[in-house]
Design a protein around this motif. Sequence first.
Motif, PDB file in Angstrom:
ATOM      1  N   LEU A 173     -27.668  37.806 -39.796  1.00 45.88           N
ATOM      2  CA  LEU A 173     -26.776  38.918 -40.157  1.00 45.88           C
ATOM      3  C   LEU A 173     -25.739  39.070 -39.048  1.00 45.88           C
ATOM      4  O   LEU A 173     -26.088  39.180 -37.877  1.00 45.88           O
ATOM      5  N   LYS A 174     -24.473  39.098 -39.440  1.00 45.57           N
ATOM      6  CA  LYS A 174     -23.386  39.012 -38.457  1.00 45.57           C
ATOM      7  C   LYS A 174     -22.474  40.234 -38.508  1.00 45.57           C
ATOM      8  O   LYS A 174     -21.261  40.107 -38.627  1.00 45.57           O
ATOM      9  N   GLY A 175     -23.093  41.409 -38.465  1.00 44.48           N
ATOM     10  CA  GLY A 175     -22.286  42.627 -38.441  1.00 44.48           C
ATOM     11  C   GLY A 175     -22.117  43.243 -39.812  1.00 44.48           C
ATOM     12  O   GLY A 175     -21.015  43.318 -40.344  1.00 44.48           O
ATOM     13  N   ILE A 176     -23.220  43.704 -40.390  1.00 42.81           N
ATOM     14  CA  ILE A 176     -23.193  44.283 -41.737  1.00 42.81           C
ATOM     15  C   ILE A 176     -22.850  45.767 -41.657  1.00 42.81           C
ATOM     16  O   ILE A 176     -23.498  46.528 -40.935  1.00 42.81           O
ATOM     17  N   ASP A 177     -21.817  46.158 -42.401  1.00 48.79           N
ATOM     18  CA  ASP A 177     -21.441  47.564 -42.544  1.00 48.79           C
ATOM     19  C   ASP A 177     -21.487  47.921 -44.020  1.00 48.79           C
ATOM     20  O   ASP A 177     -20.771  47.305 -44.820  1.00 48.79           O
ATOM     21  N   LEU A 178     -22.305  48.886 -44.387  1.00 46.67           N
ATOM     22  CA  LEU A 178     -22.305  49.362 -45.773  1.00 46.67           C
ATOM     23  C   LEU A 178     -23.019  50.699 -45.865  1.00 46.67           C
ATOM     24  O   LEU A 178     -23.742  51.094 -44.957  1.00 46.67           O
ATOM     25  N   GLU A 179     -22.765  51.386 -46.974  1.00 46.55           N
ATOM     26  CA  GLU A 179     -23.417  52.673 -47.234  1.00 46.55           C
ATOM     27  C   GLU A 179     -23.929  52.707 -48.663  1.00 46.55           C
ATOM     28  O   GLU A 179     -23.264  52.225 -49.581  1.00 46.55           O
ATOM     29  N   VAL A 180     -25.117  53.274 -48.823  1.00 45.46           N
ATOM     30  CA  VAL A 180     -25.718  53.471 -50.139  1.00 45.46           C
ATOM     31  C   VAL A 180     -25.926  54.970 -50.328  1.00 45.46           C
ATOM     32  O   VAL A 180     -26.611  55.607 -49.532  1.00 45.46           O
ATOM     33  N   ALA A 181     -25.322  55.525 -51.368  1.00 49.85           N
ATOM     34  CA  ALA A 181     -25.425  56.965 -51.617  1.00 49.85           C
ATOM     35  C   ALA A 181     -26.751  57.293 -52.308  1.00 49.85           C
ATOM     36  O   ALA A 181     -27.339  56.441 -52.977  1.00 49.85           O
ATOM     37  N   PRO A 182     -27.232  58.524 -52.160  1.00 47.31           N
ATOM     38  CA  PRO A 182     -28.417  58.941 -52.911  1.00 47.31           C
ATOM     39  C   PRO A 182     -28.206  58.748 -54.411  1.00 47.31           C
ATOM     40  O   PRO A 182     -27.098  58.937 -54.915  1.00 47.31           O
ATOM     41  N   ARG A 183     -29.256  58.316 -55.108  1.00 44.88           N
ATOM     42  CA  ARG A 183     -29.280  58.092 -56.560  1.00 44.88           C
ATOM     43  C   ARG A 183     -28.473  56.868 -56.995  1.00 44.88           C
ATOM     44  O   ARG A 183     -28.325  56.610 -58.184  1.00 44.88           O
ATOM     45  N   GLU A 184     -27.959  56.103 -56.030  1.00 44.08           N
ATOM     46  CA  GLU A 184     -27.131  54.937 -56.362  1.00 44.08           C
ATOM     47  C   GLU A 184     -28.004  53.702 -56.588  1.00 44.08           C
ATOM     48  O   GLU A 184     -29.031  53.521 -55.934  1.00 44.08           O
ATOM     49  N   VAL A 185     -27.576  52.868 -57.541  1.00 45.02           N
ATOM     50  CA  VAL A 185     -28.179  51.545 -57.719  1.00 45.02           C
ATOM     51  C   VAL A 185     -27.214  50.547 -57.089  1.00 45.02           C
ATOM     52  O   VAL A 185     -26.105  50.325 -57.583  1.00 45.02           O
ATOM     53  N   PHE A 186     -27.642  49.980 -55.968  1.00 40.70           N
ATOM     54  CA  PHE A 186     -26.785  49.168 -55.113  1.00 40.70           C
ATOM     55  C   PHE A 186     -27.269  47.726 -55.204  1.00 40.70           C
ATOM     56  O   PHE A 186     -28.407  47.427 -54.822  1.00 40.70           O
ATOM     57  N   CYS A 187     -26.453  46.842 -55.747  1.00 42.24           N
ATOM     58  CA  CYS A 187     -26.869  45.450 -55.971  1.00 42.24           C
ATOM     59  C   CYS A 187     -26.282  44.529 -54.907  1.00 42.24           C
ATOM     60  O   CYS A 187     -25.101  44.642 -54.561  1.00 42.24           O
ATOM     61  N   LEU A 188     -27.122  43.630 -54.407  1.00 42.33           N
ATOM     62  CA  LEU A 188     -26.701  42.616 -53.439  1.00 42.33           C
ATOM     63  C   LEU A 188     -26.809  41.246 -54.089  1.00 42.33           C
ATOM     64  O   LEU A 188     -27.879  40.883 -54.592  1.00 42.33           O
ATOM     65  N   ILE A 189     -25.705  40.502 -54.109  1.00 47.28           N
ATOM     66  CA  ILE A 189     -25.731  39.145 -54.653  1.00 47.28           C
ATOM     67  C   ILE A 189     -25.202  38.183 -53.593  1.00 47.28           C
ATOM     68  O   ILE A 189     -24.574  38.590 -52.616  1.00 47.28           O
ATOM     69  N   GLY A 190     -25.462  36.898 -53.823  1.00 48.90           N
ATOM     70  CA  GLY A 190     -24.978  35.884 -52.895  1.00 48.90           C
ATOM     71  C   GLY A 190     -25.906  34.690 -52.905  1.00 48.90           C
ATOM     72  O   GLY A 190     -27.013  34.751 -53.450  1.00 48.90           O
ATOM     73  N   PRO A 191     -25.469  33.571 -52.321  1.00 47.14           N
ATOM     74  CA  PRO A 191     -26.288  32.359 -52.322  1.00 47.14           C
ATOM     75  C   PRO A 191     -27.540  32.516 -51.467  1.00 47.14           C
ATOM     76  O   PRO A 191     -27.632  33.417 -50.624  1.00 47.14           O
ATOM     77  N   SER A 192     -28.510  31.655 -51.680  1.00 44.71           N
ATOM     78  CA  SER A 192     -29.710  31.633 -50.836  1.00 44.71           C
ATOM     79  C   SER A 192     -29.295  31.418 -49.389  1.00 44.71           C
ATOM     80  O   SER A 192     -28.385  30.636 -49.104  1.00 44.71           O
ATOM     81  N   GLY A 193     -29.963  32.140 -48.489  1.00 44.65           N
ATOM     82  CA  GLY A 193     -29.657  31.986 -47.071  1.00 44.65           C
ATOM     83  C   GLY A 193     -28.503  32.826 -46.584  1.00 44.65           C
ATOM     84  O   GLY A 193     -28.096  32.717 -45.421  1.00 44.65           O
ATOM     85  N   SER A 194     -27.982  33.708 -47.436  1.00 50.65           N
ATOM     86  CA  SER A 194     -26.827  34.518 -47.025  1.00 50.65           C
ATOM     87  C   SER A 194     -27.231  35.760 -46.235  1.00 50.65           C
ATOM     88  O   SER A 194     -26.379  36.451 -45.681  1.00 50.65           O
ATOM     89  N   GLY A 195     -28.545  36.063 -46.192  1.00 52.31           N
ATOM     90  CA  GLY A 195     -29.012  37.187 -45.390  1.00 52.31           C
ATOM     91  C   GLY A 195     -29.433  38.405 -46.197  1.00 52.31           C
ATOM     92  O   GLY A 195     -29.816  39.428 -45.626  1.00 52.31           O
ATOM     93  N   LYS A 196     -29.406  38.303 -47.525  1.00 53.25           N
ATOM     94  CA  LYS A 196     -29.710  39.460 -48.382  1.00 53.25           C
ATOM     95  C   LYS A 196     -31.138  39.960 -48.172  1.00 53.25           C
ATOM     96  O   LYS A 196     -31.365  41.148 -47.940  1.00 53.25           O
ATOM     97  N   SER A 197     -32.109  39.063 -48.250  1.00 46.36           N
ATOM     98  CA  SER A 197     -33.512  39.462 -48.110  1.00 46.36           C
ATOM     99  C   SER A 197     -33.800  39.940 -46.686  1.00 46.36           C
ATOM    100  O   SER A 197     -34.561  40.896 -46.490  1.00 46.36           O
ATOM    101  N   THR A 198     -33.204  39.289 -45.708  1.00 50.34           N
ATOM    102  CA  THR A 198     -33.388  39.717 -44.317  1.00 50.34           C
ATOM    103  C   THR A 198     -32.883  41.143 -44.136  1.00 50.34           C
ATOM    104  O   THR A 198     -33.521  41.968 -43.467  1.00 50.34           O
ATOM    105  N   PHE A 199     -31.734  41.455 -44.747  1.00 49.56           N
ATOM    106  CA  PHE A 199     -31.194  42.809 -44.638  1.00 49.56           C
ATOM    107  C   PHE A 199     -32.154  43.835 -45.238  1.00 49.56           C
ATOM    108  O   PHE A 199     -32.417  44.883 -44.640  1.00 49.56           O
ATOM    109  N   LEU A 200     -32.728  43.516 -46.397  1.00 48.86           N
ATOM    110  CA  LEU A 200     -33.716  44.424 -47.008  1.00 48.86           C
ATOM    111  C   LEU A 200     -34.890  44.650 -46.068  1.00 48.86           C
ATOM    112  O   LEU A 200     -35.364  45.776 -45.901  1.00 48.86           O
TER     113      LEU A 200
END
Length: 253
Positions: free
Chosen positions: A20-47
Motif C-alpha cells: 500500500l503506497k499512500g491510501i487516502d479514502l473515506e467511507v461514510a456510515p451506511r455506505e456500501v463501498f466497493c473496491l475493485i482492481g487486479p490481484s495483488g493491487s492491495g485491496k485485501s491487505t487494506f481490508l
Amino acid sequence: MTAMVKAEGVHKSFGAAHILKGIDLEVAPREVFCLIGPSGSGKSTFLRCINHLEKINAGRLYVDGDLVGYRQKGDRLHELKDSEVALKRRDIGMVFQRFNLFPHMTAVENVMEAPIQVKGEAKAVARARAERLLDRVGLSDKAGNYPSQLSGGQQQRVAIARALAMEPKLMLFDEPTSALDPELVGDVLDVMRGLAEDGMTMIVVTHEMGFAREVGDALVFMDDGVVVESGHPRDVLTSPQHDRTKSFLSKVL
C-alpha cells in the motif's frame, strides 16, 4: 458526520514488497463501498489493515473516529495492547473468501460461538440470535447441519451470519463470492443486498461488477497499491477516466 472509515496516507510493506503506497479514502456510515482492481493491487491487505489483522507502516487509519491499533498522545502513536485491539475488533465483522467455519460445529453453533466466548453471552440468548440470523440468510432449515453437509454458498451465508452475531457497526467482505460455483453466487449477493438495505456500512472487495453497480454507493479502483480512480459505481464503470481503469474494465466487463 464522522466517517466510519478514514484512511490518511496509509502505507503497508511486507519486507521489501511495498503493498500500500499512500491510501487516502473515506467511507461514510451506511455506505456500501466497493473496491475493485487486479490481484495483488492491495485491496485485501487494506481490508486486513482496517481490522488490524495487519499493522500499517505509515499514515493513519480510523474506524468510527478511533485510530485503528494505536492511541495518539501529542505527536506520538502508542500501540494498543492485544486485548484493547481485540475489544475494538468486536465492532468489525469480516467475511473471507474461504468460509473458515468450525467443521466440528453445526451451523447454529458456529454462529453462537463468538458471542458466548468473546462477550460471555448466555447460551440461550446466543442461540436465539443465531437462529434469527440463519433465518435472515435463508438457512433456518440448515441450523443443525455441519459445514461438510452444506454447499459453498450455504457455508458462506453461515459465515456472514457468524460475523453479524457480534452486532458489528462495519462489515468487511474480501471477495466473498470468488470461491463459489457461479450458480451459488446469487444467494450470497442477495444476503449482502439485504444488509445494504438495512443500512449496514460495508466495504466489499469484489469482482462482481453488477453488484457494485446496483448496490454500491462508492467505488474505488486500486492498482499497484494506490487509488487510481474513485467515484459513483455507475460513473466509474460506464465512463472511466483513467487508461489503467479502462484497460482493467475492458477485461472484466
